[in-house]
Design a protein around this motif. Structure first.
Motif, short mmCIF file in Angstrom:
data_model
loop_
_atom_site.label_atom_id
_atom_site.label_comp_id
_atom_site.label_asym_id
_atom_site.label_seq_id
_atom_site.Cartn_x
_atom_site.Cartn_y
_atom_site.Cartn_z
N LEU A 161 -78.63 -1.68 -16.69
CA LEU A 161 -79.43 -2.57 -17.52
C LEU A 161 -80.85 -2.74 -16.96
N PRO A 162 -81.83 -3.02 -17.82
CA PRO A 162 -81.71 -3.03 -19.29
C PRO A 162 -81.62 -1.62 -19.85
N PHE A 163 -80.95 -1.45 -20.98
CA PHE A 163 -80.85 -0.14 -21.60
C PHE A 163 -82.25 0.37 -21.96
N TYR A 164 -82.49 1.63 -21.66
CA TYR A 164 -83.86 2.15 -21.73
C TYR A 164 -83.88 3.54 -22.36
N TYR A 165 -84.88 3.77 -23.21
CA TYR A 165 -85.15 5.10 -23.76
C TYR A 165 -86.61 5.44 -23.47
N PRO A 166 -86.91 6.69 -23.12
CA PRO A 166 -88.29 7.06 -22.82
C PRO A 166 -89.23 6.79 -23.99
N PRO A 167 -90.39 6.19 -23.74
CA PRO A 167 -91.34 5.88 -24.81
C PRO A 167 -92.30 7.03 -25.11
N ASN A 168 -92.22 8.12 -24.34
CA ASN A 168 -93.13 9.24 -24.55
C ASN A 168 -92.46 10.54 -24.13
N TYR A 169 -93.10 11.66 -24.45
CA TYR A 169 -92.52 12.97 -24.14
C TYR A 169 -92.54 13.30 -22.66
N GLU A 170 -93.48 12.75 -21.92
CA GLU A 170 -93.59 13.08 -20.50
C GLU A 170 -92.32 12.73 -19.74
N GLU A 171 -91.75 11.56 -19.99
CA GLU A 171 -90.51 11.18 -19.31
C GLU A 171 -89.35 12.06 -19.74
N ASN A 172 -89.35 12.49 -21.00
CA ASN A 172 -88.27 13.35 -21.49
C ASN A 172 -88.19 14.67 -20.73
N LYS A 173 -89.33 15.14 -20.23
CA LYS A 173 -89.38 16.44 -19.58
C LYS A 173 -88.66 16.45 -18.24
N TYR A 174 -88.62 15.31 -17.56
CA TYR A 174 -88.21 15.30 -16.16
C TYR A 174 -86.80 14.75 -15.90
N GLU A 175 -86.29 13.90 -16.75
CA GLU A 175 -84.97 13.35 -16.45
C GLU A 175 -84.29 12.85 -17.71
N VAL A 176 -82.95 12.85 -17.65
CA VAL A 176 -82.14 12.27 -18.71
C VAL A 176 -81.83 10.82 -18.33
N ILE A 177 -82.20 9.90 -19.19
CA ILE A 177 -81.94 8.49 -18.92
C ILE A 177 -80.50 8.17 -19.30
N GLU A 178 -79.72 7.68 -18.35
CA GLU A 178 -78.33 7.33 -18.62
C GLU A 178 -78.17 5.82 -18.67
N HIS A 179 -77.21 5.37 -19.46
CA HIS A 179 -76.97 3.94 -19.63
C HIS A 179 -75.72 3.45 -18.93
#
Length: 261
Positions: free
Chosen positions: A58-76
């Motif tokens: 927590l808190p549950f999070y999703y990347p707000p931009n493409y830059e974060e998407n490139k480097y890691e998978v956000i797990e909940h």
């Protein structure tokens, strides 16, 4: 024709309840810490049921931009890895339903009914289990669990997801529901905002549109969106109409291949 699932037997509910109770005792020390420690019941297509202790991140999070998407998978959820192999049983009724379903015409409603049937069994089996323990269900054939594709079974509910801050963050959440990756290839940006996006594939169903429409700030975030692709989905024509009314300035490219009666 939609396959009609028979009502679950008392024996199936008891089998599931006994499995959950025995598994809970095995991990009582881990679960006694309370929320965000919880249990995920993993549902596999072929009828296996897993008991996986986990912890919500927590808190549950999703990347707000493409830059974060490139480097890691956000797990909940942080899953207790060993439980995937040690706390698992096969539920004959689940397996039987899946085999019957797989021999019928592959239609969206049949897949939805199969999931609904299983969730009803889990909720009935968990009625008399510790009310202080949060129990959820995930598709155990998927490698990552997100809050958006988590089904609450019993106990305290998960905290609500914060409203998205960007259009990309909103679509990252929707793509997590459809278990697809939000990449540049199927989405187009102009001056840093989405002008074209996609929610393609057989995992896109009516619930995706419901979540989009129910997001309080979605219309503001998507004011620059020009085109939304819905190709080869299980989204019904009625939901597409609701979407078009909600985002009237967006061209919806709707190509459906799964026909429901």
């Amino acid at each position: 024709m939609i396959y009609e699932y028979p009502k679950s037997t008392h024996q199936t509910v008891e089998l599931v309840r006994d499995f959950i109770t025995a598994s809970q005792k095995k991990y009582c020390d881990y679960l006694s810490a309370g929320f965000p420690h919880m249990v995920s019941l993993g549902l596999a297509d072929m009828g296996n049921l897993s008991f996986i202790p986990c912890k919500a991140i927590l808190p549950f999070y999703y990347p707000p931009n493409y830059e974060e998407n490139k480097y890691e998978v956000i797990e909940h959820f942080d899953f207790f890895d060993k439980a995937w192999l040690t706390c698992v049983t096969m539920i004959p009724e689940f397996r039987e339903h899946y085999i019957t379903f797989s021999q019928t015409i592959d239609r969206g409603k049949e897949c939805d009914l199969q999931l609904e049937r299983r969730l009803l069994v889990l909720r009935e089996a968990c009625k008399n289990i510790d009310t202080n323990l949060t129990i959820v269900a995930h598709n155990s054939d998927s490698e990552v669990g997100f809050e958006v594709n988590t089904h609450h079974i019993s106990g305290p509910p998960l905290p609500p997801h914060p409203n998205p801050r960007t259009d990309i963050q909103l679509f990252n959440r929707l793509d997590s529901l459809t278990e697809s990756y939000m990449g540049i290839g199927q989405n187009k940006l102009k001056n840093g905002v989405l002008i074209e996006a996609a929610l393609d594939g057989g995992s896109s169903e009516d619930r995706v549109i419901d979540i989009l429409i129910s997001t309080p700030n979605a219309q503001v975030l998507l004011k620059n969106l020009k085109k939304l692709n819905l190709r080869c989905t299980r989204i019904s024509p009625k939901k597409v109409e609701d979407l078009q009314k909600f985002l009237p300035w967006v061209y919806v490219n709707y190509l459906k291949t799964f026909n429901d009666d």
